[in-house]
Design an enzyme around this catalytic site. Structure first.
Site, PDB file in Angstrom:
ATOM      1  N   CYS A   1     -13.136   8.434  38.131  1.00 30.47           N
ATOM      2  CA  CYS A   1     -13.458   9.417  39.159  1.00 30.47           C
ATOM      3  C   CYS A   1     -13.771  10.765  38.517  1.00 30.47           C
ATOM      4  O   CYS A   1     -13.663  10.936  37.299  1.00 30.47           O
ATOM      5  CB  CYS A   1     -12.295   9.561  40.143  1.00 30.47           C
ATOM      6  SG  CYS A   1     -10.798  10.256  39.381  1.00 30.47           S
TER       7      CYS A   1
ATOM      8  N   CYS B   1     -10.965  12.295  36.520  1.00 27.64           N
ATOM      9  CA  CYS B   1     -10.860  11.774  35.154  1.00 27.64           C
ATOM     10  C   CYS B   1     -11.824  12.513  34.228  1.00 27.64           C
ATOM     11  O   CYS B   1     -11.473  12.869  33.099  1.00 27.64           O
ATOM     12  CB  CYS B   1     -11.164  10.277  35.128  1.00 27.64           C
ATOM     13  SG  CYS B   1     -10.017   9.260  36.080  1.00 27.64           S
TER      14      CYS B   1
ATOM     15  N   ASP C   1     -11.934 -14.945  34.765  1.00 27.32           N
ATOM     16  CA  ASP C   1     -11.063 -14.661  33.622  1.00 27.32           C
ATOM     17  C   ASP C   1      -9.700 -14.266  34.188  1.00 27.32           C
ATOM     18  O   ASP C   1      -9.579 -13.942  35.367  1.00 27.32           O
ATOM     19  CB  ASP C   1     -11.669 -13.535  32.791  1.00 27.32           C
ATOM     20  CG  ASP C   1     -10.722 -13.036  31.713  1.00 27.32           C
ATOM     21  OD1 ASP C   1     -10.201 -13.880  30.973  1.00 27.32           O
ATOM     22  OD2 ASP C   1     -10.501 -11.816  31.642  1.00 27.32           O
TER      23      ASP C   1
ATOM     24  N   ASP D   1     -13.872  -9.341  32.177  1.00 25.45           N
ATOM     25  CA  ASP D   1     -13.853  -7.931  31.790  1.00 25.45           C
ATOM     26  C   ASP D   1     -13.753  -7.677  30.298  1.00 25.45           C
ATOM     27  O   ASP D   1     -13.967  -6.553  29.853  1.00 25.45           O
ATOM     28  CB  ASP D   1     -12.673  -7.227  32.476  1.00 25.45           C
ATOM     29  CG  ASP D   1     -11.355  -7.527  31.778  1.00 25.45           C
ATOM     30  OD1 ASP D   1     -11.107  -8.718  31.478  1.00 25.45           O
ATOM     31  OD2 ASP D   1     -10.590  -6.586  31.534  1.00 25.45           O
TER      32      ASP D   1
ATOM     33  N   ASP E   1     -15.194 -12.270  27.103  1.00 24.88           N
ATOM     34  CA  ASP E   1     -15.933 -12.792  28.258  1.00 24.88           C
ATOM     35  C   ASP E   1     -17.432 -12.486  28.182  1.00 24.88           C
ATOM     36  O   ASP E   1     -18.205 -12.972  29.008  1.00 24.88           O
ATOM     37  CB  ASP E   1     -15.399 -12.170  29.563  1.00 24.88           C
ATOM     38  CG  ASP E   1     -13.927 -12.434  29.769  1.00 24.88           C
ATOM     39  OD1 ASP E   1     -13.505 -13.580  29.533  1.00 24.88           O
ATOM     40  OD2 ASP E   1     -13.209 -11.499  30.149  1.00 24.88           O
TER      41      ASP E   1
END
Length: 726
Positions: free
Chosen positions: A41, A44, A444, A624, A628
């Protein structure tokens, strides 16, 4: 005389600038890049930028929320290793990125280029339309000719600049002997311009420069809509390459030398300090520590590392210094091989053909044949090239695939807007088309279905005195289980006991002296306990009866609801994870997932996706981690949460912006509705052609009327697409 080389001290060996060479050079500012997977956001962004800019030597720091990346300009003696602890103290995870490797992904200008061409076409078409109004109002003879020549002077440069994408794409297709949607577009533009220029040179009453510009404007609008539905297409393989450590500490005759990773060779001894990433694949020759393999394997907890333990490039050394002997360097490392897997998967996915391209294969040849037949028929009927050319141009314009060109981007733009409100960002132009056909969903575990952080589950079973000792031992440790234990104990109001001589033993745990006896918190074997199937940290208070603190991985919000909704929609749900068998089996039972695979390596995940595709399955992969990335790229369509690292987000087609997984099932429903709208648009475009083409072939529509009809069909298609928002 140059100064002798001295070893540099830093937390991360890959984050220290190159040492001076034999020739002195003026110092230049350091350019640093940090990946910030946990920012989400504007708050942050402000906190990170404020913290970085306050650090001595930092000149400027800017955060990109979309890429989850900070770019820093700093003094030459400031290194990424100095800044990562600053961000960690603020509560943000940070990883160094190789600025050189990222350079190739930062120069995209496609959006600005399309917007500029669209603006030129729009401005030119408005001016030519004003001149055309004067002609329609009765201007004749020299005045009419002058307006036509002015229109030509405006139109030709505007078309040459604005329509370049169509000309280039058409030429690329014709060079290899095929037709695409741009070939009839280019033919329509050329015929409209040639016919208009001919009419103008013969002092004719009609010219169609405005039609050519209007056609270009609408088509560019469709291209720009298509571009706006997705993020800039970057290569996940390049992002993986950027995560490779750029520099390492090589040990030679007992001395430490910082060298580029490219200079390392098999057999070299390399020092990796706590907090540093492994620069190469190798084997531990000295030291004890714990390794964080979550980025590569998805394992939730650190693993013990001692002499003889194999390590892979990209793993993070947590607690103690390790000396490793390189067994694979450069292109042979596991991280680089993963990048190769991703590149292969990306190239395979790029072969997917959109509905619009499939329509073009049938549509383009029909348009060309029809226009040619109209020209030949009218020429044989009238023996007037001028009349035949006008009618052929009208047929090409009225059948120009502008509506087809808007059919897909108009719908995907509307659908993307609807999903964005639900917290999902569509990146790839064909993602919705592929998502609509999904019949199998592969999840995952760590960081996707779960939050990736351990959660203490048996706090209530522990006596207060044990909790006080455990808190004293756990508080100074950065181990994930210690952090979770300390947090749970403090929330329960526990205060730490007075434990002295606290010491963390790398790879084992923490010990100290309490009331004259030694107490320990750590691995089962270290305290004399038998390790069970559940994740645990064991406390030995010196009485010979170790107590286990049991942990589980907390579910991500909406995980259970998403799995249940997908299963109710008739989709097959699988769980594939690199985590241990016990942890994966427990989560599968908890969520009602019958099919699961544990301890899967990155190539195993990608291989399972390819196997399912070979069985005719349309697979949605949700993940993530770096482990992966190859599977995300190989899947029919893929989703990653915004908390994922750069490489995983880049490899995916859709980014989940929030923490809640529940919108995934809704996205599948929206995608199916979007495909229905696209097919409705194709039917509308076909109906329009069935009505308009006979009129054009019969000579009842001039190129100008054809352009207006084409515009009306485009507007109809766009209005139908907007129904998706409701």
């Amino acid at each position: 005389m140059t100064a002798p080389m001295r070893p540099q001290m830093a937390v991360c060996p890959g984050c220290v600038a190159a040492p001076s060479g034999a020739v002195e050079q003026a110092p230049t500012d350091a350019r640093l890049a940090l990946s910030l997977p946990s920012i989400h956001c504007q708050g942050c962004i402000s906190a990170v930028e404020r913290g970085l800019n306050a650090h001595p030597g930092v000149k400027s720091a800017r955060v990109n929320l979309t890429l989850k990346r900070a770019l820093i300009e700093a003094e030459p003696d400031v290194h990424a290793a100095d800044l990562i602890p600053v961000l960690e103290n603020l509560g943000y995870e940070a990883h160094e990125l190789d600025v050189t490797a990222l350079a190739a992904t930062q120069n995209d200008t496609a959006g600005r280029d399309l917007l500029m061409r669209l603006a030129v076409a729009g401005f030119a078409s408005m001016n030519v339309m004003l001149l055309s109004i004067s002609v329609w109002s009765g201007a004749s003879d020299a005045t009419r000719d002058m307006f036509h020549w002015i229109s030509a002077a405006i139109t030709f440069p505007a078309i040459i600049f604005s329509a370049q994408p169509f000309f280039k794409n058409a030429w690329s297709a014709l060079k290899v002997g095929r037709l695409n949607m741009d070939v009839p577009i280019v033919l329509a533009l050329v015929l409209a311009l040639v016919t208009s220029l001919w009419e103008t040179s013969l002092s004719g009453e009609h010219a169609y420069f405005d039609a050519a510009l209007t056609l270009t404007f609408f088509l560019l609008a469709g291209r720009y809509l298509d571009y706006r539905t997705r993020a800039v297409a970057r290569s996940a393989a390049q992002e993986l390459a950027a995560l490779e450590v750029p520099r390492a500490i090589r040990l030679l005759d007992g001395q430490e030398y910082e060298v580029p990773v490219a200079d390392l060779a098999i057999g070299d001894l390399i020092l990796v300090r706590p907090g540093g990433r492994m620069p190469v694949d190798g084997e531990v020759t000295d030291g004890h520590s714990e390794l964080d393999r979550s980025l590569l394997t998805g394992e939730t907890l650190p693993v013990f590392a001692g002499p003889g333990t194999g390590v892979s490039a990209g793993e993070v050394n947590l607690t103690g210094p390790l000396t490793i002997r390189a067994t694979a360097v450069g292109e042979d490392t596991s991280l680089h091989r993963m990048a190769d897997l991703v590149a292969i998967a990306e190239s395979g996915r790029s072969r997917y053909t959109s509905l619009a391209d499939k329509a073009a294969k049938l549509y383009a040849p029909g348009v060309h044949i029809l226009s040619a037949l109209a020209f030949v028929g009218w020429y044989l009927y009238t023996f007037d090239v001028r009349t035949a050319l006008n009618i052929a141009a009208a047929v090409l314009i009225i059948t120009c695939p502008c509506a087809l060109g808007l059919a897909v981007p108009a719908v995907t733009t509307a659908a993307s807007g609807r999903l964005f409100k639900k917290g999902m960002l569509i990146k790839h132009s064909t993602a919705l088309e592929r998502l609509a056909g999904v019949d199998t969903v592969v999840f995952d575990k760590t960081g996707t279905l779960t939050a990736g952080t351990p959660q203490l589950v048996n706090l209530d079973e522990m006596v207060k005195s044990d909790l006080e000792i455990a808190l004293a031992l756990a508080a100074p440790s950065a181990h994930p289980l210690s952090v979770a234990l300390a947090r749970a104990a403090r929330e329960a109001g526990i205060t730490p006991a007075e434990v002295f001589e606290l010491k963390e033993v790398p790879g084992y745990g923490t010990e100290g002296i309490f009331q004259g006896r030694r107490v320990r918190l750590g691995r089962a074997a270290w305290v004399g306990a038998a390790q069970g199937s559940q994740t645990a940290a064991w406390l030995d208070t010196g009485d010979g009866n170790p107590r286990g603190f049991l942990f589980t991985d907390a579910l991500r919000p909406g995980a259970a609801e998403a799995v249940r909704a997908l299963q109710e929609a008739g989709k097959d749900v699988l769980l594939i994870s690199g985590d241990t068998t016990g942890a994966v089996e427990a989560l599968a039972k908890r969520l009602g997932i019958e099919k699961w695979v544990a301890e899967a390596l990155p190539e195993d995940k990608a291989g399972r996706i390819r196997m399912l595709a070979g069985q005719g399955r349309k697979v949605l992969m949700v993940g993530d981690g770096l482990n992966d990335t190859a599977a995300l790229a190989a899947a029919h369509v893929s989703i990653s949460p915004a908390s994922a690292l750069d490489a995983a987000r880049v490899a995916s087609d859709i980014v989940l912006l929030g923490q809640d997984l529940e919108p995934i099932a809704d996205a599948c429903t929206v995608a199916q509705k979007a495909i229905r709208r696209i097919r409705e648009n194709f039917r509308l475009a076909t109906l329009y052609n069935v009505i308009a083409v006979p009129l054009a072939v019969a000579g009842l529509a001039t190129p100008l009327i054809a352009a207006l009809a084409m515009s009306s069909s485009s507007i109809t298609v766009s209005l139908n697409a907007l129904r998706l928002k409701s």
